[in-house]
Design an enzyme around this catalytic site. Structure first.
Site, short mmCIF file in Angstrom:
data_model
loop_
_atom_site.label_atom_id
_atom_site.label_comp_id
_atom_site.label_asym_id
_atom_site.label_seq_id
_atom_site.Cartn_x
_atom_site.Cartn_y
_atom_site.Cartn_z
N LYS D 99 0.83 -1.12 0.00
CA LYS D 99 -0.12 0.09 0.02
C LYS D 99 0.95 1.21 -0.09
O LYS D 99 1.70 1.47 0.93
CB LYS D 99 -0.96 0.07 1.20
CG LYS D 99 -1.97 1.20 1.26
CD LYS D 99 -2.89 1.22 2.18
CE LYS D 99 -3.75 2.67 2.25
NZ LYS D 99 -3.85 2.83 3.37
N GLY D 160 -8.55 9.78 9.32
CA GLY D 160 -8.88 10.05 11.08
C GLY D 160 -9.80 11.07 11.46
O GLY D 160 -9.97 11.20 12.50
N ALA D 186 -9.72 6.19 4.04
CA ALA D 186 -9.54 7.19 4.80
C ALA D 186 -10.95 8.20 4.76
O ALA D 186 -11.38 8.22 4.04
CB ALA D 186 -8.63 8.18 4.09
N GLY D 187 -11.16 8.48 5.99
CA GLY D 187 -12.72 9.06 6.53
C GLY D 187 -13.76 8.47 6.75
O GLY D 187 -14.70 8.94 7.30
N ASN D 208 -10.10 1.83 9.29
CA ASN D 208 -9.39 1.49 10.47
C ASN D 208 -9.68 2.50 11.80
O ASN D 208 -10.17 1.75 12.79
CB ASN D 208 -7.83 1.92 10.17
CG ASN D 208 -6.67 1.66 11.23
OD1 ASN D 208 -7.03 1.22 12.54
ND2 ASN D 208 -5.46 1.94 10.85
N THR D 209 -9.61 3.63 11.69
CA THR D 209 -9.82 4.40 12.95
C THR D 209 -10.99 4.12 13.48
O THR D 209 -11.39 3.85 14.63
CB THR D 209 -9.92 5.85 12.71
OG1 THR D 209 -8.37 6.23 12.22
CG2 THR D 209 -9.95 6.80 14.15
#
Lengths: 259, 259, 259, 259
Positions: D99, D160, D186-187, D208-209
């Site tokens: 990645k 994040g 992301a997001g 993830n987050t």
């Protein structure tokens, strides 16, 4: 507000509304709309100018002391074509200012980040004042700044959609980080969008379709003029913060009513 | 635009920006901000006026030929209290205009639809010009119109949040259906929000917190003035349509470059 | 999650997805989509049921131990008609549950707050379990709760639009304040909308058009089932907070690379 | 749905949910959350792996036949560092999948379009399966595809932030134009966001987050699993179209009531 002048390269602008010349139904109407908008920087597509003809209709209409022409490279597909087009434009229009637009995509006319950076670097070295039209990509904006672009022109939404500031979250980051003026370009379809961009802290906006395609381009030009000023004033005066559902509790009137 | 006058009941307004008097840090500043906004209709909370004192500081500052006072019933919790408050206001301020606000909820100050309709009907029968503050509820707006309310004042977002036109989808329906003026009230936190409401076809907007809480209320009052005019002009000139991703393909510049 | 049961009046529901029966192309398909959705509460429009015919096609298809029928009063225009329709429904379908829908507006089918409150109060006194379909109006929700409605059913967007949670800011307030279950009704056009409503803390959602009008209603019924469960699980597990632009800075890899 | 397999390079995935390993409070919890999510591709930051230690805690927990490790280059600032990091990762983790993340910006961790394209081209020539993390820039996506990237990973919002699909308008264009899988990265802060991405036609999402920071990462992992499946099913079953305010008028119930 008297000293709230926008400076790009060596030029000062009283107006923070830049305009385009495409899509108007007639050159005379275009001229009047631009005059009503009080715009001092006006983009022209090189390919729509007959550079060999000093009687060219569009250029004739844009001859005005207050109006600076900003040729753009619309239609080129890579850095090499862009540099060549910029040189032609400099010769034809006698200006070293260039709006750098490189969009290999014929459908959405979205800009190419890599070719734009490459062309910007070369054009700066050739003495141009480079104003690159780009995606609202904060890292790309910093890199363009580093190679000497005199401003950055991130898009609000795909060009011609009139959708407004769809990239708002990224424009905020760009504005926060940029050391050169930030001009929001593309997607601004209503005076409220222009005001919003200015309230965020953009240094200027570029509007074309929304004025040209309106039923009354002259009135719309004036409406955008006022919206840009209003947004800028609000930015300088600081907006009240957005509150999450918290109304300020008022004391009940009851005591008063029955005291 | 010369004849683009707003009429509510028997009064004509050149300005489509109504303002409030709450939350200003000083009465003199309030006065100057309202003058800068060119607002001709200004709400005052009955409970903040000392009706027995004709030297009342706020009223003193609002004595101006161009400014019409609009007392509101803020603080009442039901129709009965609202009618009583309106009658007090009529006597004290010598106006039969009343902004009808009934919010039993002390936290978010959201209006009560049922009590508002009941009070509106009674106040109309008592000769009041009734301007009801309500949720952006299209059916309620029609019912208020039917009982004789001279306008409707749907909210854009919870009062004091500055969130803008969160009820936009419903405001569009209200504007489409209403036979009385539609004044967007509450939630307007930036000039861009005010412009957006006018672009949708609202007849006027009411702004308070956003001006009062700004670092520079006078400049913010002027910014709102211009944004409202800009939004109205754009509405009259017709906005260009929002397009879904469709950019208009431009011809490539290539042929030109190499011909 | 085992004990995360929804209770309305005296009934317990394992599924938080309620469904409607309108707009399906065939009754058998409707049945299969509802079975796939695992919905346990299914609305039927009284006017589409032939109450004199116990062979009625729709009712025949909905005979299932796990499915509770919820007649609605769709088509009535005021409280009086609603009460009459509810009584007819109770007799015909042998249930005292009623989805109260009063929409005088034939175009957008938006609900009437005043007539709904009046009808709710009367129906409660007549022994009905009242589930009122209403605008996302927090004050109205509290008043319905006070007169004994067993839940509230605020709309997300105008019915049939599939626009999602356009009333999100108000749904948050309703959910925060309500002591009865909150069922988001109307406007939910995609599983992501249903998940979002559940993530906000809604107790259930009602979906009709989005399943019925899909190219594959059975798969769509199952998709909504999963989205509702996912949204509820996320609500119980607590979402990570939304951050304003703040990424957590990572340490550069460089030291590692070159150590 | 049986054959609705996602293929990237030579690998087939039953799950369209990719996950990350950052921000978990403990490795064992991370493992259980990933297992609950049924994710088959899991990113690991090279710098957080002790490549010399085959007892590394994180790697130990991720040893599972169903889990493919995807090392990322997080922390590098340019193409050269990225290529070096990828080679280290290949050696340490015995995988040629990488990645590609290049973010010179330490504050928002936004990716660099120019360095990413350069590194992608080189890594492809070195035999890597390259999955580049980028801005939602449609032109850049096409260029990455042209140099041989096996998928593109546009961001939904700054990493994040949990803000969801702020780049939705551009993701739609990317999905429409891409010939390689599109993974939204992301997001994504809630299952509803993941479902929305899949409904738009994204091939997968990376989360993830939102899982790691939840109060209950295991339940949240399962919630995301279901939301992704729901969104994909809805995409395949076709969503009902979004309608602009147009409800379908129902016939009044009145005739029925009084016939």
């Amino acid at each position: 507000m008297k000293n709230d002048i926008l400076k790009i390269a060596d030029k000062e602008f009283n107006s923070r509304l830049f305009t385009g010349t495409g899509k108007f139904s007639a050159s005379e109407l275009m001229k009047q709309a631009i005059v009503a908008s009080e715009s001092e920087l006006v983009t022209v597509a090189l390919k729509r100018v007959d550079v060999k003809d000093d009687q060219d209709d569009m250029l004739f209409h844009l001859r005005d002391n207050r109006i600076n022409l900003l040729p753009n490279t619309s239609g080129v597909r890579n850095a090499k074509e862009a540099v060549f087009a910029a040189q032609l434009a400099r010769e034809a229009l006698e200006t070293n200012w260039i709006k750098l637009e490189i969009h290999p995509d014929p459908k959405y006319l979205l800009p190419d980040p890599v070719e734009t950076l490459k062309a910007a670097e070369e054009l700066v070295s050739l003495g141009f004042v480079v104003m690159p039209y780009i995606h609202a990509d904060p890292v790309l904006c910093k890199r363009l700044e580093e190679v000497g672009a005199q401003c950055v022109m991130p898009l609000g939404a795909p060009i011609g959609t009139n959708k407004g500031l769809k990239t708002r979250d990224f424009l905020e980051i760009i504005i926060e980080q940029s050391k050169v003026p930030v001009v929001v370009d593309a997607g601004i379809g209503a005076p409220s969008h222009a005001a919003e961009a200015m309230e965020l802290g953009a240094d200027a906006v570029l509007v074309n379709t929304a004025i040209a395609v309106s039923q009354n381009p002259i009135a719309m030009g004036e409406a955008f003029k006022m919206a840009v000023i209003a947004g800028r004033m609000a930015y300088n005066a600081r907006l009240a913060p957005v509150e999450d559902k918290k109304a300020i509790a008022s004391s009940p009137l009851t005591s008063f009513l029955y005291e």
